[in-house]
Design a protein around this motif. Structure first.
Motif, PDB file in Angstrom:
ATOM      1  N   MET A 106       0.851  -1.176   0.000  1.00 50.11           N
ATOM      2  CA  MET A 106       0.000   0.000   0.000  1.00 50.11           C
ATOM      3  C   MET A 106       0.891   1.232   0.000  1.00 50.11           C
ATOM      4  O   MET A 106       1.855   1.311   0.740  1.00 50.11           O
ATOM      5  CB  MET A 106      -0.894  -0.036   1.237  1.00 50.11           C
ATOM      6  CG  MET A 106      -1.962   0.979   1.197  1.00 50.11           C
ATOM      7  SD  MET A 106      -3.316   0.424   0.192  1.00 50.11           S
ATOM      8  CE  MET A 106      -4.679   0.883   1.174  1.00 50.11           C
ATOM      9  N   SER A 107       0.540   2.200  -0.817  1.00 47.81           N
ATOM     10  CA  SER A 107       1.329   3.409  -0.976  1.00 47.81           C
ATOM     11  C   SER A 107       0.412   4.623  -0.885  1.00 47.81           C
ATOM     12  O   SER A 107      -0.749   4.560  -1.275  1.00 47.81           O
ATOM     13  CB  SER A 107       2.022   3.353  -2.333  1.00 47.81           C
ATOM     14  OG  SER A 107       2.609   4.578  -2.655  1.00 47.81           O
TER      15      SER A 107
ATOM     16  N   GLY B  41      -5.450   0.735  -9.830  1.00 48.70           N
ATOM     17  CA  GLY B  41      -4.582   0.602  -8.669  1.00 48.70           C
ATOM     18  C   GLY B  41      -4.911   1.553  -7.538  1.00 48.70           C
ATOM     19  O   GLY B  41      -4.488   1.338  -6.411  1.00 48.70           O
TER      20      GLY B  41
ATOM     21  N   THR C 138      -6.805   2.998  -4.561  1.00 52.53           N
ATOM     22  CA  THR C 138      -7.715   2.409  -3.585  1.00 52.53           C
ATOM     23  C   THR C 138      -8.419   3.456  -2.725  1.00 52.53           C
ATOM     24  O   THR C 138      -9.386   3.140  -2.040  1.00 52.53           O
ATOM     25  CB  THR C 138      -6.959   1.434  -2.661  1.00 52.53           C
ATOM     26  OG1 THR C 138      -5.898   2.138  -2.009  1.00 52.53           O
ATOM     27  CG2 THR C 138      -6.388   0.264  -3.454  1.00 52.53           C
TER      28      THR C 138
ATOM     29  N   SER D 213      -2.814   3.775  -3.008  1.00 54.04           N
ATOM     30  CA  SER D 213      -2.852   2.781  -4.080  1.00 54.04           C
ATOM     31  C   SER D 213      -2.208   1.480  -3.625  1.00 54.04           C
ATOM     32  O   SER D 213      -1.423   1.455  -2.683  1.00 54.04           O
ATOM     33  CB  SER D 213      -2.124   3.313  -5.314  1.00 54.04           C
ATOM     34  OG  SER D 213      -0.772   3.586  -5.004  1.00 54.04           O
ATOM     35  N   ASP D 214      -2.560   0.405  -4.329  1.00 54.74           N
ATOM     36  CA  ASP D 214      -1.969  -0.889  -4.034  1.00 54.74           C
ATOM     37  C   ASP D 214      -0.823  -1.213  -4.987  1.00 54.74           C
ATOM     38  O   ASP D 214      -0.291  -2.309  -4.983  1.00 54.74           O
ATOM     39  CB  ASP D 214      -3.020  -1.995  -4.044  1.00 54.74           C
ATOM     40  CG  ASP D 214      -3.752  -2.114  -5.371  1.00 54.74           C
ATOM     41  OD1 ASP D 214      -3.360  -1.459  -6.357  1.00 54.74           O
ATOM     42  OD2 ASP D 214      -4.740  -2.879  -5.423  1.00 54.74           O
ATOM     43  N   GLN D 215      -0.468  -0.254  -5.830  1.00 58.50           N
ATOM     44  CA  GLN D 215       0.657  -0.380  -6.754  1.00 58.50           C
ATOM     45  C   GLN D 215       1.154   1.027  -7.058  1.00 58.50           C
ATOM     46  O   GLN D 215       0.448   1.992  -6.815  1.00 58.50           O
ATOM     47  CB  GLN D 215       0.233  -1.087  -8.036  1.00 58.50           C
ATOM     48  CG  GLN D 215      -0.823  -0.319  -8.832  1.00 58.50           C
ATOM     49  CD  GLN D 215      -1.394  -1.122  -9.989  1.00 58.50           C
ATOM     50  OE1 GLN D 215      -1.389  -2.339  -9.953  1.00 58.50           O
ATOM     51  NE2 GLN D 215      -1.874  -0.450 -10.998  1.00 58.50           N
ATOM     52  N   PRO D 216       2.366   1.162  -7.582  1.00 62.57           N
ATOM     53  CA  PRO D 216       2.858   2.511  -7.915  1.00 62.57           C
ATOM     54  C   PRO D 216       1.965   3.193  -8.965  1.00 62.57           C
ATOM     55  O   PRO D 216       1.567   2.568  -9.954  1.00 62.57           O
ATOM     56  CB  PRO D 216       4.252   2.248  -8.483  1.00 62.57           C
ATOM     57  CG  PRO D 216       4.644   0.917  -7.941  1.00 62.57           C
ATOM     58  CD  PRO D 216       3.368   0.132  -7.833  1.00 62.57           C
ATOM     59  N   ILE D 217       1.636   4.443  -8.710  1.00 60.56           N
ATOM     60  CA  ILE D 217       0.826   5.249  -9.634  1.00 60.56           C
ATOM     61  C   ILE D 217       1.711   6.396 -10.107  1.00 60.56           C
ATOM     62  O   ILE D 217       2.311   7.091  -9.290  1.00 60.56           O
ATOM     63  CB  ILE D 217      -0.421   5.824  -8.926  1.00 60.56           C
ATOM     64  CG1 ILE D 217      -1.269   4.718  -8.285  1.00 60.56           C
ATOM     65  CG2 ILE D 217      -1.245   6.684  -9.872  1.00 60.56           C
ATOM     66  CD1 ILE D 217      -1.887   3.752  -9.261  1.00 60.56           C
ATOM     67  N   SER D 218       1.770   6.606 -11.413  1.00 64.76           N
ATOM     68  CA  SER D 218       2.621   7.681 -11.924  1.00 64.76           C
ATOM     69  C   SER D 218       2.003   9.045 -11.627  1.00 64.76           C
ATOM     70  O   SER D 218       0.783   9.222 -11.670  1.00 64.76           O
ATOM     71  CB  SER D 218       2.858   7.524 -13.431  1.00 64.76           C
ATOM     72  OG  SER D 218       1.749   7.978 -14.166  1.00 64.76           O
TER      73      SER D 218
END
Length: 69
Positions: free
Chosen positions: A1-2, A29, A31, A46-51
Motif C-alpha cells: 500500500m502506498s 490501482g 484504492t 494505491s496498491d501499486q505505484p501510480i505515476s
C-alpha cells in the motif's frame, strides 16, 4: 500500500473535491483519495505505484492543476 500527496490549484468547494476524487479513482490501482479543499492537498492511496503523470492528467480532466507532488 502506498500513499502520495499532491497539491492541486483551483479547488474551492465540495463539488470540486468530488470531481477530483471521481476522476483519480478511475486510475487502475487507486484504492482511496482524500481531498482537503482548504489546503489544496490531495492524498492518493494505491496498491501499486501510480505515476504522477496519470494523477496530473486525471486532475487536468476536471479543470484543475497539480502544482506539486
Amino acid at each position: 500500500m502506498s500513499s502520495t500527496e499532491y497539491t492541486v490549484r483551483g479547488m474551492t468547494c465540495g463539488h470540486c473535491a468530488g470531481s477530483v476524487t471521481a476522476e483519480i479513482t478511475k486510475i487502475p490501482g487507486v484504492t482511496g483519495v482524500q481531498v482537503d479543499v482548504a489546503t489544496g492537498r490531495v492524498s492518493v492511496e494505491s496498491d501499486q505505484p501510480i505515476s504522477a503523470d496519470a494523477v496530473a492528467e486525471a486532475v487536468d480532466e476536471t479543470g484543475y492543476e497539480v502544482v506539486s507532488a
